[in-house]
Design a protein around this motif. Structure first.
Motif, mmCIF file in Angstrom:
data_model
loop_
_atom_site.group_PDB
_atom_site.id
_atom_site.type_symbol
_atom_site.label_atom_id
_atom_site.label_comp_id
_atom_site.label_asym_id
_atom_site.label_seq_id
_atom_site.Cartn_x
_atom_site.Cartn_y
_atom_site.Cartn_z
ATOM 1 N N GLN A 17 21.215 -3.637 -9.421
ATOM 2 C CA GLN A 17 20.244 -3.743 -8.342
ATOM 3 C C GLN A 17 20.373 -2.605 -7.341
ATOM 4 O O GLN A 17 19.436 -2.313 -6.617
ATOM 5 C CB GLN A 17 20.408 -5.079 -7.608
ATOM 6 C CG GLN A 17 19.794 -6.222 -8.381
ATOM 7 C CD GLN A 17 19.624 -7.460 -7.544
ATOM 8 O OE1 GLN A 17 20.290 -7.597 -6.538
ATOM 9 N NE2 GLN A 17 18.744 -8.329 -7.947
ATOM 10 N N GLN A 19 20.600 0.454 -7.835
ATOM 11 C CA GLN A 19 20.088 1.746 -8.284
ATOM 12 C C GLN A 19 19.239 2.367 -7.183
ATOM 13 O O GLN A 19 18.588 1.677 -6.416
ATOM 14 C CB GLN A 19 19.291 1.586 -9.578
ATOM 15 C CG GLN A 19 20.213 1.559 -10.793
ATOM 16 C CD GLN A 19 19.517 1.127 -12.059
ATOM 17 O OE1 GLN A 19 18.338 0.808 -12.037
ATOM 18 N NE2 GLN A 19 20.239 1.100 -13.147
ATOM 19 N N HIS A 21 16.436 3.861 -6.443
ATOM 20 C CA HIS A 21 15.063 3.802 -5.963
ATOM 21 C C HIS A 21 14.836 2.611 -5.033
ATOM 22 O O HIS A 21 15.620 1.672 -4.987
ATOM 23 C CB HIS A 21 14.069 3.840 -7.111
ATOM 24 C CG HIS A 21 14.226 2.724 -8.087
ATOM 25 N ND1 HIS A 21 14.003 1.424 -7.745
ATOM 26 C CD2 HIS A 21 14.600 2.734 -9.383
ATOM 27 C CE1 HIS A 21 14.217 0.678 -8.801
ATOM 28 N NE2 HIS A 21 14.593 1.445 -9.799
ATOM 29 N N SER A 22 13.733 2.682 -4.314
ATOM 30 C CA SER A 22 13.533 1.740 -3.217
ATOM 31 C C SER A 22 12.721 0.512 -3.617
ATOM 32 O O SER A 22 12.401 -0.317 -2.786
ATOM 33 C CB SER A 22 12.840 2.452 -2.060
ATOM 34 O OG SER A 22 11.566 2.890 -2.485
ATOM 35 N N LEU A 23 12.378 0.399 -4.910
ATOM 36 C CA LEU A 23 11.579 -0.736 -5.352
ATOM 37 C C LEU A 23 12.423 -1.717 -6.158
ATOM 38 O O LEU A 23 13.350 -1.319 -6.856
ATOM 39 C CB LEU A 23 10.405 -0.264 -6.222
ATOM 40 C CG LEU A 23 9.387 0.657 -5.556
ATOM 41 C CD1 LEU A 23 8.338 1.104 -6.560
ATOM 42 C CD2 LEU A 23 8.721 -0.016 -4.376
ATOM 43 N N ILE A 24 12.068 -2.990 -6.036
ATOM 44 C CA ILE A 24 12.772 -4.017 -6.804
ATOM 45 C C ILE A 24 11.740 -4.928 -7.461
ATOM 46 O O ILE A 24 10.689 -5.200 -6.886
ATOM 47 C CB ILE A 24 13.756 -4.801 -5.920
ATOM 48 C CG1 ILE A 24 14.515 -5.876 -6.700
ATOM 49 C CG2 ILE A 24 13.056 -5.460 -4.728
ATOM 50 C CD1 ILE A 24 15.962 -5.600 -6.808
ATOM 51 N N ALA A 25 12.031 -5.358 -8.679
ATOM 52 C CA ALA A 25 11.089 -6.211 -9.419
ATOM 53 C C ALA A 25 11.194 -7.647 -8.933
ATOM 54 O O ALA A 25 12.291 -8.160 -8.718
ATOM 55 C CB ALA A 25 11.382 -6.139 -10.915
ATOM 56 N N SER A 26 10.026 -8.296 -8.788
ATOM 57 C CA SER A 26 9.989 -9.686 -8.310
ATOM 58 C C SER A 26 10.835 -10.608 -9.192
ATOM 59 O O SER A 26 11.543 -11.482 -8.683
ATOM 60 C CB SER A 26 8.546 -10.187 -8.265
ATOM 61 O OG SER A 26 7.901 -9.995 -9.518
ATOM 62 N N ASP A 27 10.779 -10.387 -10.513
ATOM 63 C CA ASP A 27 11.506 -11.291 -11.412
ATOM 64 C C ASP A 27 13.007 -10.998 -11.424
ATOM 65 O O ASP A 27 13.772 -11.717 -12.068
ATOM 66 C CB ASP A 27 10.916 -11.262 -12.831
ATOM 67 C CG ASP A 27 10.804 -9.864 -13.408
ATOM 68 O OD1 ASP A 27 10.945 -8.880 -12.650
ATOM 69 O OD2 ASP A 27 10.569 -9.739 -14.623
ATOM 70 N N GLU A 30 14.061 -13.068 -8.056
ATOM 71 C CA GLU A 30 14.123 -14.496 -8.386
ATOM 72 C C GLU A 30 15.435 -14.773 -9.115
ATOM 73 O O GLU A 30 15.737 -14.136 -10.119
ATOM 74 C CB GLU A 30 12.929 -14.886 -9.277
ATOM 75 C CG GLU A 30 11.586 -14.808 -8.561
ATOM 76 C CD GLU A 30 10.391 -14.635 -9.492
ATOM 77 O OE1 GLU A 30 9.299 -14.328 -9.003
ATOM 78 O OE2 GLU A 30 10.575 -14.759 -10.724
ATOM 79 N N ARG A 47 11.872 -18.123 -5.454
ATOM 80 C CA ARG A 47 10.653 -17.317 -5.578
ATOM 81 C C ARG A 47 10.399 -16.598 -4.262
ATOM 82 O O ARG A 47 11.065 -16.867 -3.256
ATOM 83 C CB ARG A 47 9.456 -18.211 -5.923
ATOM 84 C CG ARG A 47 9.145 -19.276 -4.866
ATOM 85 C CD ARG A 47 7.917 -20.080 -5.233
ATOM 86 N NE ARG A 47 8.080 -20.709 -6.544
ATOM 87 C CZ ARG A 47 8.551 -21.952 -6.720
ATOM 88 N NH1 ARG A 47 8.889 -22.687 -5.692
ATOM 89 N NH2 ARG A 47 8.675 -22.461 -7.919
ATOM 90 N N LEU A 48 9.445 -15.694 -4.285
ATOM 91 C CA LEU A 48 8.993 -15.020 -3.072
ATOM 92 C C LEU A 48 7.615 -15.555 -2.716
ATOM 93 O O LEU A 48 6.832 -15.888 -3.605
ATOM 94 C CB LEU A 48 8.928 -13.506 -3.297
ATOM 95 C CG LEU A 48 10.241 -12.840 -3.677
ATOM 96 C CD1 LEU A 48 10.020 -11.371 -4.039
ATOM 97 C CD2 LEU A 48 11.259 -12.958 -2.549
ATOM 98 N N ASN A 56 2.364 -8.260 2.073
ATOM 99 C CA ASN A 56 3.738 -8.359 2.570
ATOM 100 C C ASN A 56 4.461 -9.555 1.964
ATOM 101 O O ASN A 56 3.872 -10.624 1.834
ATOM 102 C CB ASN A 56 3.759 -8.555 4.095
ATOM 103 C CG ASN A 56 3.649 -7.247 4.841
ATOM 104 O OD1 ASN A 56 4.268 -6.265 4.449
ATOM 105 N ND2 ASN A 56 2.867 -7.236 5.895
ATOM 106 N N VAL A 57 5.745 -9.350 1.645
ATOM 107 C CA VAL A 57 6.563 -10.499 1.280
ATOM 108 C C VAL A 57 6.881 -11.254 2.571
ATOM 109 O O VAL A 57 7.489 -10.695 3.489
ATOM 110 C CB VAL A 57 7.859 -10.072 0.571
ATOM 111 C CG1 VAL A 57 8.733 -11.280 0.285
ATOM 112 C CG2 VAL A 57 7.540 -9.334 -0.714
ATOM 113 N N TRP A 79 11.606 -12.854 4.938
ATOM 114 C CA TRP A 79 12.143 -11.723 4.167
ATOM 115 C C TRP A 79 12.881 -10.748 5.068
ATOM 116 O O TRP A 79 13.914 -10.181 4.686
ATOM 117 C CB TRP A 79 11.006 -11.028 3.425
ATOM 118 C CG TRP A 79 11.423 -9.859 2.578
ATOM 119 C CD1 TRP A 79 11.160 -8.544 2.821
ATOM 120 C CD2 TRP A 79 12.184 -9.902 1.356
ATOM 121 N NE1 TRP A 79 11.705 -7.761 1.826
ATOM 122 C CE2 TRP A 79 12.336 -8.567 0.911
ATOM 123 C CE3 TRP A 79 12.744 -10.932 0.593
ATOM 124 C CZ2 TRP A 79 13.026 -8.247 -0.252
ATOM 125 C CZ3 TRP A 79 13.433 -10.603 -0.576
ATOM 126 C CH2 TRP A 79 13.569 -9.275 -0.988
#
Lengths: 136, 136
Positions: A17, A19, A21-27, A30, A47-48, A56-57, A79
């Motif tokens: 996690q 790594q 880059h600044s993006l994370i997968a929703s799954d 969870e 869940r989100l 926005n989350v 969040w």
């Protein structure tokens, strides 16, 4: 209550996690644990909840309980209140057992009324963070 | 500039939006189909990609193919480009087969380099929407 210390699996997950880059997968969010600073696990993200219009989350829903006769409960956590901690391999939230018991929650088999803004304000006041929808 | 009066369709949509609350669960978005206006299914949302710091949903990853010898592909689609259509029961995106074949994509068994901002700029240019991280 037993202390959930970090397993090698947790550490591998943390590494994955973390790594760059600044993006994370929703799954991937969870199922990620939420822990106190001392490593004790409060529960896991079920869940989100996403604001459809702004994208926005708004909340991570923390799931906990469901063992030793304790009813499974869901807690909506803003969040903005959660930070990912590489060392913990988890999102970090310092709530005592007493704070946890007082936090806005709903039974896992019930449905939170997400449309009730006054309940949403309660949640944000409880965690002392500004609301995701702007000022109130 | 045209006068923005409400069509009956607009009114129905406004009513639907007022009735249903403004939040949606991440695990409910995952698996939701993406369709063209005519109802044809392009594929389904595999996951959401979330900007960790701002908490914005950056992309929905559209999964398609994987049948009739066609390789399964993933397309990152800026969240701002998708609207949920109640009548279609799906997110709405009008891309022709030709546009779909030219859209930025990656093989389902490969990993998109989410950290490569120049690729992200390509994606946003392709869908003609402003980037989720602000200006570039």
């Amino acid at each position: 209550m037993q202390t959930d210390t970090l397993t090698p699996q947790d550490q591998a997950q943390a590494q994955a996690q973390a790594q760059s880059h600044s993006l994370i997968a929703s799954d991937r969010v969870e199922g990620t644990p939420i822990r106190r600073s001392d490593g004790q696990k409060l529960g896991a993200i079920e869940r989100l909840m996403i604001d459809k219009v702004s994208g926005n989350v708004a909340y991570a829903v923390l799931s906990f309980g469901g063992f030793l006769g304790m009813a499974k409960k869901h807690l909506p956590i803003p969040w903005a209140r959660l930070t990912y901690d590489r060392l913990l391999g988890a999102y970090h939230l310092d709530l005592t057992d007493e704070e946890l018991s007082r936090a806005p929650s709903f039974a896992a088999n019930a449905d939170f009324d997400w449309g009730d803004r006054s309940r949403e304000i309660d949640v944000h006041n409880y965690y002392r963070v500004p609301p995701y929808w702007g000022a109130y």
